[in-house]
Write a protein that holds these residues in place. Structure first.
Motif, PDB file in Angstrom:
ATOM      1  N   GLY A   1       0.831  -1.208   0.000  1.00 24.44           N
ATOM      2  CA  GLY A   1       0.000   0.000   0.000  1.00 24.44           C
ATOM      3  C   GLY A   1       0.865   1.258   0.000  1.00 24.44           C
ATOM      4  N   ARG A   2       1.900   1.246   0.850  1.00 22.64           N
ATOM      5  CA  ARG A   2       2.813   2.404   0.901  1.00 22.64           C
ATOM      6  C   ARG A   2       3.535   2.595  -0.429  1.00 22.64           C
ATOM      7  NH1 ARG A   2       3.697   0.041   5.763  1.00 22.64           N
ATOM      8  NH2 ARG A   2       5.753  -0.825   5.295  1.00 22.64           N
ATOM      9  N   GLN A   3       3.952   1.474  -1.008  1.00 22.58           N
ATOM     10  CA  GLN A   3       4.653   1.549  -2.294  1.00 22.58           C
ATOM     11  C   GLN A   3       3.742   2.162  -3.368  1.00 22.58           C
ATOM     12  OE1 GLN A   3       5.905  -2.254  -3.798  1.00 22.58           O
ATOM     13  NE2 GLN A   3       7.216  -1.396  -5.373  1.00 22.58           N
TER      14      GLN A   3
ATOM     15  N   ILE B   1       0.016  14.829  -0.191  1.00 24.85           N
ATOM     16  CA  ILE B   1      -0.447  15.059   1.188  1.00 24.85           C
ATOM     17  C   ILE B   1       0.491  16.039   1.886  1.00 24.85           C
ATOM     18  CG2 ILE B   1      -0.800  13.938   3.437  1.00 24.85           C
ATOM     19  CD1 ILE B   1      -1.689  11.415   1.886  1.00 24.85           C
ATOM     20  N   SER B   2       1.789  15.882   1.642  1.00 24.02           N
ATOM     21  CA  SER B   2       2.771  16.816   2.216  1.00 24.02           C
ATOM     22  C   SER B   2       2.514  18.243   1.717  1.00 24.02           C
ATOM     23  CB  SER B   2       4.185  16.365   1.829  1.00 24.02           C
ATOM     24  OG  SER B   2       5.135  17.308   2.260  1.00 24.02           O
TER      25      SER B   2
ATOM     26  N   ALA C   1       3.337   5.908  -2.771  1.00 29.34           N
ATOM     27  CA  ALA C   1       4.557   6.638  -3.137  1.00 29.34           C
ATOM     28  C   ALA C   1       4.687   6.733  -4.654  1.00 29.34           C
ATOM     29  CB  ALA C   1       5.776   5.946  -2.534  1.00 29.34           C
ATOM     30  N   GLN C   2       4.459   5.607  -5.331  1.00 29.86           N
ATOM     31  CA  GLN C   2       4.592   5.581  -6.799  1.00 29.86           C
ATOM     32  C   GLN C   2       3.602   6.531  -7.480  1.00 29.86           C
ATOM     33  OE1 GLN C   2       4.046   1.422  -7.596  1.00 29.86           O
ATOM     34  NE2 GLN C   2       6.231   0.942  -7.473  1.00 29.86           N
ATOM     35  N   GLN C   3       2.409   6.649  -6.890  1.00 29.02           N
ATOM     36  CA  GLN C   3       1.380   7.518  -7.467  1.00 29.02           C
ATOM     37  C   GLN C   3       1.557   8.987  -7.060  1.00 29.02           C
ATOM     38  OE1 GLN C   3      -1.064   6.329  -9.635  1.00 29.02           O
ATOM     39  NE2 GLN C   3       0.135   4.454  -9.529  1.00 29.02           N
TER      40      GLN C   3
END
Length: 504
Positions: A240-242, A253-254, A245-247
């Motif tokens: 999910g994190r990957q 969000i940052s 990050a890839q998208q």
């Protein structure tokens, strides 16, 4: 007892059971072992009970649902789907929610059985109606539907059925019901996506994750607040994190946090966005996340230094999560004096804030100060000691005063702080040098309830299990602590009484 149950079931099959006997049957089936029920049940019995659900009598329906719950649990899932498919189908259209929940929960059982799941996947009408149940008014019905569909999505064939067939259109149609139902479907999608990288690919290819992300980064602040919780759940898994990050989702969000400075409505979604990074830091690498997204740490400190109790609470929770492992503690230590002064503020809040915020501060302090024995290097022990002394001019007395207040939650929260530092030599020396502290630890009379007794016992256990305690506390106190541990949390010393003749 089994004979009596069968006799009542036979009468039910002939529609001869009045309500009083249905009540008796409800009690009787609970007392009969599943194996005995399984051996005596027939299709007629079950069909009759399902037929009794068709009346407009709430009490009768309730009794039948209870009986069927017990009987169906006794049956093999393959038998249920092969012999009661039509009854299950009708149950999903029943006006009474308890019947729908009964039916959907049976489908949940069936899909967990590798032999029976194929039967369900070959019943598109049944699946279609379960999808429609997500749009039901009652949240209990929707939750049960989400649970069953989530189980279906845990197999390859289930993923194919949900996302590479007409059922995907049904999912999208039910989403159009209203905002609440749309979020329920997103919840289902995130649950399925979290299972594996393969299931995430199916969900991503359906376009539904893109829709969720679109709402997260859209302009509606209330929608953002809801969607960030689901995206945070997705970030709990490595795949999910990957994906996020890839998208480029994490970067987005940052950037939204950066832009929150000029948004008067940022208070609605900012807490969720900050929690997202807090959770990300723990499951990933605190150092990498804080270095790559410096706005996260800056925002946490700003929120902790603010006067808004909601923002302070979120910041304190996040600091507790971030500082729950050594790498996170070291990230916080790098901010030097700013974090030290923030600790003083948290110590002040732990003493003076409203109760809920005080509890959150106590939990965060426990998390920040705890060091596993294998990680107790000289540098880290010096760090936790300096953090402890930053909390207050007399931190041990601060938490001791909180622990003597007549509020069980606060009392236990303070005891957890002591437990967090109990295995660290500097804390043991401080406890020994504080007049009356060790006596307080072994005094059972100050613990008014079970939760407090359990919390005190955990403190004693942490002290006794420490390798340095015997040397620092000395033999007398060490033996008293060991006796406390041996006697257990609820030990009461026997008091002998002598009867006196003529006494009242």
């Amino acid at each position: 007892m089994a004979e009596a149950v069968v006799e009542l079931l036979e009468r039910a099959a002939r529609r001869e059971v009045p309500l009083e006997e249905l009540r008796a049957l409800r009690l009787a089936v609970q007392a009969v072992p599943p194996a005995a029920l399984r051996a005596r049940l027939s299709d007629d019995h079950l069909g009759a009970l399902f037929a009794l659900l068709s009346v407009n009598d709430r009490e009768q329906v309730s009794a039948c649902v209870s009986i069927l719950e017990r009987l169906l649990q006794a049956l093999d899932p393959v038998y249920v789907i092969q012999n009661l498919r039509e009854e299950l189908q009708k149950g999903l259209f029943h006006p009474d929610d308890s019947v729908k929940i009964l039916t959907i929960s049976q489908v949940g059982r069936i899909v967990e059985n590798s032999d029976a799941v194929t039967e369900i996947l070959n019943s598109p009408e049944l699946l279609r109606q379960i999808i429609n149940c997500i749009g039901g008014e009652k949240i209990a019905v929707a939750k049960e539907a989400i649970k069953s569909l989530s189980r279906i999505g845990q197999t390859q064939d289930g993923l194919e059925a949900l996302f590479v067939s007409n059922l995907l259109s049904d999912l999208k149609n039910v989403m159009a019901t209203n905002d609440i139902v749309r979020y329920r479907v997103y919840e289902l999608i995130v649950e399925i996506s979290s299972v594996s990288a393969d299931s995430l690919n199916y969900c991503a290819n359906s376009g539904l994750i893109s829709e969720l992300i679109g709402e997260l980064t859209g302009d509606d602040v209330l929608v953002r607040a809801t969607c960030i919780e689901m995206v945070t759940s997705l970030a709990h898994t490595p795949h999910g994190r990957q994906y996020l990050a890839q998208q480029g989702i994490i970067d987005k969000i940052s950037n939204i946090i950066v832009g929150a400075e000029s948004d008067p409505f940022s208070g609605f979604y900012l807490p969720g966005f900050v929690k997202f990074f807090g959770n990300l830091a723990v499951v990933d690498s605190p150092q990498q996340i804080c270095e790559r997204y410096p706005v996260f740490m800056e925002k946490v400190f700003e929120m902790a230094e603010s006067h808004d109790p909601t923002m302070i609470g979120v910041a304190v929770d996040t600091l507790g999560i971030l500082g729950s492992n050594v790498e996170g503690k070291q990230v916080l230590q790098k901010t030097r004096s700013r974090f030290q002064s923030l600790l003083n503020r948290i110590g002040h809040q732990a003493k003076n804030a409203p109760t809920e915020l005080r509890l959150r501060c106590l939990d965060a302090i426990s998390s920040l100060l705890y060091l596993p024995p294998e990680q107790q290097t000289e540098d880290l022990l010096r760090m936790t000691e300096s953090w402890f002394t930053s909390l207050s001019s007399q931190p041990l007395e601060l938490f001791r005063s909180i622990s003597t207040q007549p509020f069980p939650d606060l009392h236990c929260g303070a005891l957890r702080v002591f437990t967090a530092i109990a295995n660290q030599p500097w804390a043991q020396k401080l406890m020994l040098d504080t007049p009356g502290f060790v006596e307080y630890v072994v005094d059972r009379s100050v613990e008014p309830d079970k939760a407090s007794k359990d919390a005190k016992y955990e403190l004693v256990k942490a002290l006794v299990n420490s390798k340095t305690i015997a040397e620092i506390f000395g033999n007398q106190y060490y033996l008293r602590l060991r006796a406390y541990l041996r006697e257990g949390p609820y030990y009461v010393k026997a008091v002998s009484t002598t009867a006196v003749e003529g006494a009242e």
